[in-house]
Design a protein around this motif. Structure first.
Motif, mmCIF file in Angstrom:
data_model
loop_
_atom_site.group_PDB
_atom_site.id
_atom_site.type_symbol
_atom_site.label_atom_id
_atom_site.label_comp_id
_atom_site.label_asym_id
_atom_site.label_seq_id
_atom_site.Cartn_x
_atom_site.Cartn_y
_atom_site.Cartn_z
ATOM 1 N N LYS A 1 0.821 -1.214 0.000
ATOM 2 C CA LYS A 1 0.000 0.000 0.000
ATOM 3 C C LYS A 1 0.855 1.263 0.000
ATOM 4 N N SER A 2 1.840 1.307 0.918
ATOM 5 C CA SER A 2 2.685 2.506 0.994
ATOM 6 C C SER A 2 3.503 2.670 -0.283
ATOM 7 N N THR A 3 3.948 1.539 -0.822
ATOM 8 C CA THR A 3 4.716 1.605 -2.070
ATOM 9 C C THR A 3 3.871 2.238 -3.173
ATOM 10 N N MET B 1 -2.993 9.933 1.805
ATOM 11 C CA MET B 1 -2.919 9.729 3.251
ATOM 12 C C MET B 1 -2.532 8.291 3.554
ATOM 13 N N ASP B 2 -1.393 8.118 4.233
ATOM 14 C CA ASP B 2 -0.864 6.778 4.498
ATOM 15 C C ASP B 2 -1.093 6.400 5.961
ATOM 16 N N GLU B 3 -2.188 5.714 6.234
ATOM 17 C CA GLU B 3 -2.571 5.300 7.584
ATOM 18 C C GLU B 3 -2.392 6.433 8.590
ATOM 19 N N PRO B 4 -2.958 7.609 8.317
ATOM 20 C CA PRO B 4 -2.651 8.775 9.153
ATOM 21 C C PRO B 4 -3.191 8.684 10.572
HETATM 22 MG MG LIG Z 1 2.446 1.121 4.848
#
Ligand SMILES: [Mg+2]
Ligand SMILES: Nc1ncnc2c1ncn2[C@@H]1O[C@H](COP(=O)(O)OP(=O)(O)O)[C@@H](O)[C@H]1O
Length: 255
Positions: free
Chosen positions: A51-53, A163-166
């Protein structure tokens, strides 16, 4: 290619290679989706599924091995202030107050003093930081720090929020408050939002569509339309439609 879309993620593949090991790790395989202006999409998948990638590729921090990301009709090749990123930790400047943190980007862009003042006021109110303007990050709770982080990017008026798991590091009650805040922000200024989470409920509360990802290599295994209209509030939690959709997604994740 349809240039009317705000964002197109087109058949992305990404591999990481390890200098000391043979071969490489395929992290994303044939990932495609598109977003309309003002839409909120949740990317939901197990930890480590890429996901972050994917978010970093959309941000322009990483390059895909295959495929492309097209934002407002142009291929993404670098980061842009039009696509602002909000991370899990607030990463504020500890030596600046909340207000100074929020004003920082505008100062960097050499905005006029009165513009900075007016915009800071607007976004401090939007995220509910009135009364905390002169606090330093260390004097603020995790939730308040995340409000500063949000205001700091909103003040630059980006078209898109990545937004990355904010809210993942916040306690359960604060997390719900922040989800509610994001719903209210989205109702007022309608940025296009790509929201990464591993939390099914969070995805359903916030998103118009949820894209469910598989384990590595990350692929999109299902697109789920969230059956709730906007404006929306957290009172949808626990309704029949909510529980049913949640169950369907959990089944997919554990298949
Ligand atoms: Mg991640
Ligand atoms: N810069 C990198 N170099 C090598 N491997 C990486 C790098 N970034 C992520 N990975 C690997 O890619 C996989 C997916 O990571 P990530 O995108 O952070 O997943 P998620 O955000 O879904 O938890 C993980 O196995 C991780 O170890």
């Amino acid at each position: 290619m349809n240039n009317q879309k705000e964002l197109i993620i087109d058949k992305i593949e990404k591999n990481f290679s390890y200098p000391l090991k043979q071969g490489n790790l395929k992290v994303l395989e044939d990932v495609s989706l598109y977003m309309e202006v003002g839409e909120i999409i949740a990317l939901l998948g197990p930890s480590g599924c890429g996901k972050s990638t994917l978010l970093n590729i959309v941000a322009g921090f990483e390059k895909p091995d295959k495929g492309q990301v097209v934002f407002m009709g142009k291929t993404v090749i670098a980061p842009s202030p039009e696509r602002a990123v909000v991370f899990q930790s607030a990463t504020l400047f500890p030596w600046l107050t909340a207000k100074q943190n929020i004003a920082y980007g505008l100062k960097l862009h050499k905005q006029k003093q009165e513009v900075i003042k007016e915009k800071c006021k607007k976004y401090i109110e939007l995220v509910g930081l009135q009364g905390f303007e002169n606090y330093y990050p260390a004097q603020l709770s995790g939730g308040m720090q995340q409000r500063v982080a949000l205001a700091r990017v909103l003040v630059l008026e980006p078209r898109m929020l990545l937004m990355d798991e904010p809210f993942a590091a916040l306690d359960a009650q604060t997390r719900i408050k922040m989800q509610q805040l994001l719903l209210s922000i989205s109702a007022q200024i309608k940025p296009t939002i790509l929201f990464v989470t591993h939390d099914v409920e969070e995805a359903l509360i916030l998103a118009d569509k949820v894209y469910v990802m598989s384990k590595l290599p990350g692929r999109i295994i299902r697109q789920v339309e969230v059956p709730f209209k906007r404006p929306r509030s957290i009172s949808i939690i626990g309704t029949n439609g909510f529980s049913k959709t949640k169950r369907e997604i959990l089944q997919l994740l554990f298949e």
